[in-house]
Scaffold this active site. Sequence first.
Site: not given
Ligand code: TNX
Length: 496
Positions: A319
Amino acid sequence: MKILLATLAACLLAGCGSHMDQTPASNNTSEQLSLIPYPESVMRMPGTLVLNKVVHVETADGTETSALALKRLLNTLDITRDTSASTQIQLYLVDEPALGDEGYRLDVDQQIILSANTDTGLFYAVQTLSQLLPSQVQANYELPNLSITDSPAFSWRGNMLDVARSFLPVAYVKAHIDRMARFKLNRLHLHLSDDQGWRVEIAGYPKLTEIGGASAVKGGRSGFYTQAEIRELVSYGQARNVTLVPEIDLPGHTQAAIASYNELACDDVTNLAPYNGLEVGFSKLCLTDPDTIYPFVQDVLSEIVKLFPSEYIHIGGDEIKDPLYPEFIARATRMVSDLGRTAIAWEEGSVADNDPDVLLQLWNDQYDIQPALDRGHQLILSPCSYSYFDHGNYQGQPDTYDWCRKEGVPLARAYQLNPQDFEQVMGVESAMWSELVHSDNAADNRLWPRVAVTAELGWSREDDRNYQEFLARLNALRPMLDAMGIEYYREPQLGW
Ligand code: TNX
């Protein structure tokens, strides 16, 4: 073929009557043993072994971990040891390539015989034995005569705890390791840093925990593990064949690090404060200032590998959008390999020029991972619509996310993941993010009973998995969950 040979061997050992009942795993519900994960091959023989409260235990050299696990099991059931007891429990190291590093055989007849190539395999035989026995002390114990031959489908059978958004205390992590081990799970991935908190003491950067350890998501718990506590957890895991896999999430999800050491952010960044919100994807190390950030990453990873003997070290990588992102990931994964380990990155890291031994953790069901597979990477499967246990046990459960699947991730849905549908799979891992999970009880509720699904997907073959049978077996194991003090979600499909 394997089953036939095993049958023959068992015939030789046990005497083979026409009444011998060879029950394949999946076609006879009433005959199924209440085991999760379900073993590869189960043969039931007529009769039972009555286990009195005294047994003679014989262990070979090199079986310390399994012998200790057996000792703990016998202690909880008030079974004492005496060399003159008529019932024996024997732990054997054998040399049978088919059992692999983690497989075992468990024979119950006049005696209880556990065989495996390794102490780990014997440990899993003990876990199977523990599921065959009741969880409460009784006057005596009765076991069906049987021969189980078993080994895992996948070497990576994991669960992830996000201790960064909301901290989980050492005692909880230890209890979780015990619970995982009971289900033959072997990788505990600790998400140790994120925007809301930094949870592992790094000697060269004390402010990471002074400042970064003091924050948490709103309503959540702050805190951090000292290096002594990490060592304690690592060895607690080792004694239970659970490897602790650390994740330092880089280069995004780094607000806690930035709040601790402002120079890690670019000069134009004005938000340098600790963060307690729910947003993702807003923070990053200053990728245009390599002279500042890479020494930091190098120092942190160097300390992490000293603390965690795990072959794999997770560098995050989720992300974040930045033109220099691929270069960062390639450098970070190479740093890990220069430290003598192998990196794991979330799926987005596949855009970088990584060595093919870097593991990729798939989390978006639709992500196009094929190019990375073509380059030879192996996967850890955590597709969110099956494996994200911060999502509801049911649609609309309070304090759960539903961004990945609006119906949540009920037990039945979690069970539908078929790892055999994917290629180049190292294994499976369910994830509990903790933005909305702020207490031990809430963690139990999100994790259990769904973690039992992860265990079965990671260990049992496709042909040996059946959801209705799984429910029956899980229901029979409810007293074991109770005995372990788990505040599980009362799943209606189980009648709980
Ligand atoms: C996505 S999954 C994220 C997390 C959040 C989660 C909540 C991922 C690699 N990153 O930072 O906590 O969604 O469901």
